[in-house]
Motif scaffolding. Structure first.
Motif, mmCIF file in Angstrom:
data_model
loop_
_atom_site.group_PDB
_atom_site.id
_atom_site.type_symbol
_atom_site.label_atom_id
_atom_site.label_comp_id
_atom_site.label_asym_id
_atom_site.label_seq_id
_atom_site.Cartn_x
_atom_site.Cartn_y
_atom_site.Cartn_z
ATOM 1 N N SER A 1 -3.778 -7.438 18.528
ATOM 2 C CA SER A 1 -4.640 -6.298 18.546
ATOM 3 C C SER A 1 -6.170 -6.693 18.757
ATOM 4 N N ALA A 2 -6.428 -7.564 18.341
ATOM 5 C CA ALA A 2 -8.013 -8.100 18.724
ATOM 6 C C ALA A 2 -7.883 -8.500 20.253
ATOM 7 N N GLU A 3 -6.819 -8.966 20.770
ATOM 8 C CA GLU A 3 -7.136 -9.187 22.255
ATOM 9 C C GLU A 3 -6.957 -7.943 23.154
ATOM 10 N N VAL A 4 -6.093 -7.122 22.424
ATOM 11 C CA VAL A 4 -6.182 -5.670 23.086
ATOM 12 C C VAL A 4 -7.559 -4.941 23.321
ATOM 13 N N LEU A 5 -7.916 -5.039 22.151
ATOM 14 C CA LEU A 5 -9.471 -4.352 22.118
ATOM 15 C C LEU A 5 -10.417 -5.215 23.008
ATOM 16 N N ALA A 6 -10.291 -6.420 22.932
ATOM 17 C CA ALA A 6 -11.195 -7.208 23.842
ATOM 18 C C ALA A 6 -11.115 -6.910 25.104
ATOM 19 N N VAL A 7 -9.699 -6.876 25.635
ATOM 20 C CA VAL A 7 -9.390 -6.353 26.857
ATOM 21 C C VAL A 7 -9.943 -4.904 27.457
ATOM 22 N N SER A 8 -9.852 -3.991 26.412
ATOM 23 C CA SER A 8 -10.438 -2.610 26.467
ATOM 24 C C SER A 8 -11.955 -2.467 26.702
ATOM 25 N N ALA B 1 -15.648 -13.573 19.206
ATOM 26 C CA ALA B 1 -15.738 -14.474 18.098
ATOM 27 C C ALA B 1 -14.541 -14.269 17.208
ATOM 28 N N VAL B 2 -14.445 -12.813 17.221
ATOM 29 C CA VAL B 2 -13.186 -12.576 16.146
ATOM 30 C C VAL B 2 -11.861 -13.199 16.695
ATOM 31 N N THR B 3 -11.611 -12.982 17.940
ATOM 32 C CA THR B 3 -10.392 -13.653 18.579
ATOM 33 C C THR B 3 -10.244 -14.935 18.749
ATOM 34 N N GLU B 4 -11.247 -15.690 18.594
ATOM 35 C CA GLU B 4 -11.054 -17.208 18.547
ATOM 36 C C GLU B 4 -10.728 -17.633 17.331
ATOM 37 N N HIS B 5 -11.547 -16.934 16.344
ATOM 38 C CA HIS B 5 -11.285 -17.173 14.836
ATOM 39 C C HIS B 5 -9.910 -17.029 14.551
ATOM 40 N N LEU B 6 -9.205 -15.626 15.097
ATOM 41 C CA LEU B 6 -7.983 -15.651 14.742
ATOM 42 C C LEU B 6 -6.918 -16.428 15.347
ATOM 43 N N ARG B 7 -7.361 -17.187 16.445
ATOM 44 C CA ARG B 7 -6.509 -18.144 17.172
ATOM 45 C C ARG B 7 -6.330 -19.504 16.579
ATOM 46 N N ALA B 8 -7.727 -19.726 15.673
ATOM 47 C CA ALA B 8 -7.642 -20.779 14.777
ATOM 48 C C ALA B 8 -6.743 -20.564 13.509
ATOM 49 N N CYS B 9 -6.725 -19.440 13.182
ATOM 50 C CA CYS B 9 -6.029 -18.909 12.018
ATOM 51 C C CYS B 9 -4.460 -18.979 12.207
ATOM 52 N N SER B 10 -4.014 -18.950 13.327
ATOM 53 C CA SER B 10 -2.537 -18.783 13.683
ATOM 54 C C SER B 10 -2.197 -20.249 13.305
ATOM 55 N N SER B 11 -0.841 -20.327 13.100
ATOM 56 C CA SER B 11 -0.083 -21.774 12.781
ATOM 57 C C SER B 11 -0.074 -22.409 14.356
ATOM 58 N N GLN B 12 -0.413 -23.606 14.170
ATOM 59 C CA GLN B 12 -0.649 -24.358 15.489
ATOM 60 C C GLN B 12 0.779 -25.086 15.799
ATOM 61 N N TRP B 13 1.949 -24.918 14.873
ATOM 62 C CA TRP B 13 2.990 -25.500 14.821
ATOM 63 C C TRP B 13 4.269 -24.527 14.942
ATOM 64 N N ASP B 14 5.097 -24.784 15.837
ATOM 65 C CA ASP B 14 6.433 -23.897 15.856
ATOM 66 C C ASP B 14 7.514 -24.904 15.041
ATOM 67 N N GLN B 15 8.000 -24.251 13.861
ATOM 68 C CA GLN B 15 8.568 -25.150 13.123
ATOM 69 C C GLN B 15 10.094 -25.508 13.723
ATOM 70 N N SER B 16 10.384 -24.933 14.773
ATOM 71 C CA SER B 16 11.701 -25.190 15.434
ATOM 72 C C SER B 16 11.450 -26.493 16.275
ATOM 73 N N GLU B 17 10.145 -26.601 16.567
ATOM 74 C CA GLU B 17 9.796 -27.714 17.547
ATOM 75 C C GLU B 17 9.399 -29.039 16.711
ATOM 76 N N ILE B 18 9.622 -29.008 15.480
ATOM 77 C CA ILE B 18 9.251 -30.289 14.828
ATOM 78 C C ILE B 18 10.574 -30.920 14.402
ATOM 79 N N SER B 19 10.518 -32.105 14.833
ATOM 80 C CA SER B 19 12.039 -32.970 14.641
ATOM 81 C C SER B 19 11.506 -34.241 14.095
ATOM 82 N N PHE B 20 12.057 -34.681 13.097
ATOM 83 C CA PHE B 20 12.040 -35.941 12.412
ATOM 84 C C PHE B 20 13.103 -36.991 12.896
#
Length: 457
Positions: free
Chosen positions: A359-366, A387-406
């Motif tokens: 939603s922040a990205e949509v508003l930024a584009v508008s 600033a809000v959008t960049e902060h929200l990106r930092a808040c998003s999980s940077q790991w896709d659990q399905s891609e983590i394999s031991f």
């Protein structure tokens, strides 16, 4: 008294008019002699696309033949420094367009087939006006041109230029003017351009209209044309630079293609769905790794933008005033963002945080697409939203659990991967806590800026 600053004179003359009677013992013009160095016959073939997009863009490309010698000619004075004012290359053994010419004009022609569109048969004769003591008074160029299109004579014209030498007096110049008036010559400031001599389609609208600041009451059609014209210029400039300086700059080209994506999103409600989807499909693999791949996409996108700039298909809103319409869209997007961001807690799901980011990205584009008509208030909003959008990106999980394999990892490698995953999660949690704490103040500021923008419309 001799003058050192008499201006060059230009005349349009009837093709079949006799030569002017320049001799005048009264003012001391004693002799007219032909200048061999200023006399030649040339056959010129102009090359362009079928719709003559080079000529419409102010570029002339031609094959010239004189005295049995052939050469290729390119002139693009309005495209300096990205294209040459003039460039001449000798005719190669194959007679084909020089590879250098093809490379330089590719961003302008965008893959359109090239071929002969007109022929000019040019007869140029040079003369000297001399005084009794043989001093040179003026150089005269008398040029006759026959223009052929589609195998038929299209136009004939004649241009005479008089270049005074330092020894010429104003009385002698007036005598020359009388002689030209005697053959019904018309004095002109400038001769018509090649495009004007060739007529349509060479005189049609350029594919590259100059962007102008928009009025506050600009329509949606004005805005769409201006936004995409700016995108087209930016893409074309990057493509021309890539060929001119010959260094890879795929990141810059990708960034501009991403800007087109943004503009498509911001104007999606106004654009014809079929055209928008076509361009979005072209852009779906951006960013691209290879410059060649990005260049091909950019050429296709540029071709699509040309059609939209000429005649945007916007339906009923084409003539609607852009500023209030876009501000209304921005307000709607702001309400959605405020609801989603206001509901966030540190423990909210990844999906909730990603929805807030969307939603922040949509508003930024508008806000970005409305900036040309709303100006300073929208620029401030855009900075805050970034600033809000960049902060929200930092808040998003940077790991896709399905891609983590031991699987296949040793004990130490598995331990290090686990530590890395944990650090990312902790960082994300800290950023989320900071975002939740900052959001009320950010929301108040955004509301104030939106209100200010609304008052300015």
């Amino acid at each position: 008294m001799a003058s050192k600053a008499l201006p060059e004179l230009r005349f349009e003359v009837d093709f079949d008019s006799p030569s002017p009677a320049m001799l005048s013992a009264t003012v001391g013009i004693d002799r007219v002699s032909q200048r061999p160095s200023g006399t030649e016959h040339r056959d010129i073939t102009v090359f362009d696309s079928e719709d003559e997009r080079l000529l419409r863009a102010g570029i002339v490309m031609a094959h010239r033949m004189a005295a049995g010698q052939g050469e290729w000619y390119l002139a693009a004075p309005s495209w300096q420094p990205r294209l040459p004012i003039e460039l001449v290359e000798p005719l190669g053994t194959t007679g084909s367009l020089p590879a250098e010419f093809v490379r330089m004009i590719e961003p302008i022609v965008r893959r359109a087939p090239l071929g002969p569109v007109a022929a000019l048969e040019q007869d140029r004769r040079g003369y000297l006006l001399c005084a009794e003591d043989k001093a040179e008074l003026a150089h005269i160029c008398d040029e006759k041109v026959i223009v052929t299109r589609d195998g038929s004579t299209y136009r004939r014209y004649r241009e005479v230029t008089v270049q005074p030498m330092p020894g010429m007096t104003s009385q002698q110049m007036e005598s020359v003017l009388d002689a030209m008036r005697g053959i019904a010559a018309t004095q002109v400031e400038q001769f018509p351009t090649v495009q004007q001599r060739l007529g349509a389609p060479a005189t049609g609208r350029t594919d590259f209209p100059r962007t102008q600041p928009l009025r506050s009451n600009a329509t949606m059609e004005d805005l769409v044309s201006a936004v995409f014209a700016a995108d087209l210029w930016a893409i074309t400039a990057l493509l021309l630079d890539a060929g001119r300086v010959r260094h890879p700059h795929v990141a810059a080209l990708n960034a501009q293609l991403e800007s087109v994506k943004r503009d498509l999103r911001g104007l999606a409600h106004a654009l014809a769905p079929a055209w928008r989807q076509k361009v979005e499909t072209l852009l779906e693999d951006v960013p691209l790794e290879r410059l060649d791949d990005a260049t091909q996409v950019a050429l296709d996108v540029a071709e699509a933008l040309v059609t939209e700039i000429r005649a945007p298909k916007l339906g009923d809103i084409a003539n609607a005033e852009a500023a209030p319409l876009l501000l209304q869209r921005a307000e709607q997007a702001a309400v959605i963002m405020a609801e989603r961001c206001g509901a966030l807690t540190v423990g909210s799901t990844d999906q909730a945080w990603e929805a807030a980011l969307g939603s922040a990205e949509v508003l930024a584009v508008s806000a970005a697409v409305a900036e040309p008509v709303l100006g300073k208030p929208l620029r401030k909003i855009a900075r805050r939203l970034q600033a809000v959008t960049e902060h929200l990106r930092a808040c998003s999980s940077q790991w896709d659990q399905s891609e983590i394999s031991f699987d296949g990892l040793g004990v130490e490698e598995a331990y290090m991967l686990g530590r890395q995953v944990e650090r990312v999660r902790n960082s994300s949690a800290n950023e989320r806590a900071r975002f939740v704490a900052l959001w009320p103040d950010r929301l108040d500021e955004l509301r104030r800026l939106l209100s200010k923008a609304k008052r300015s419309t």
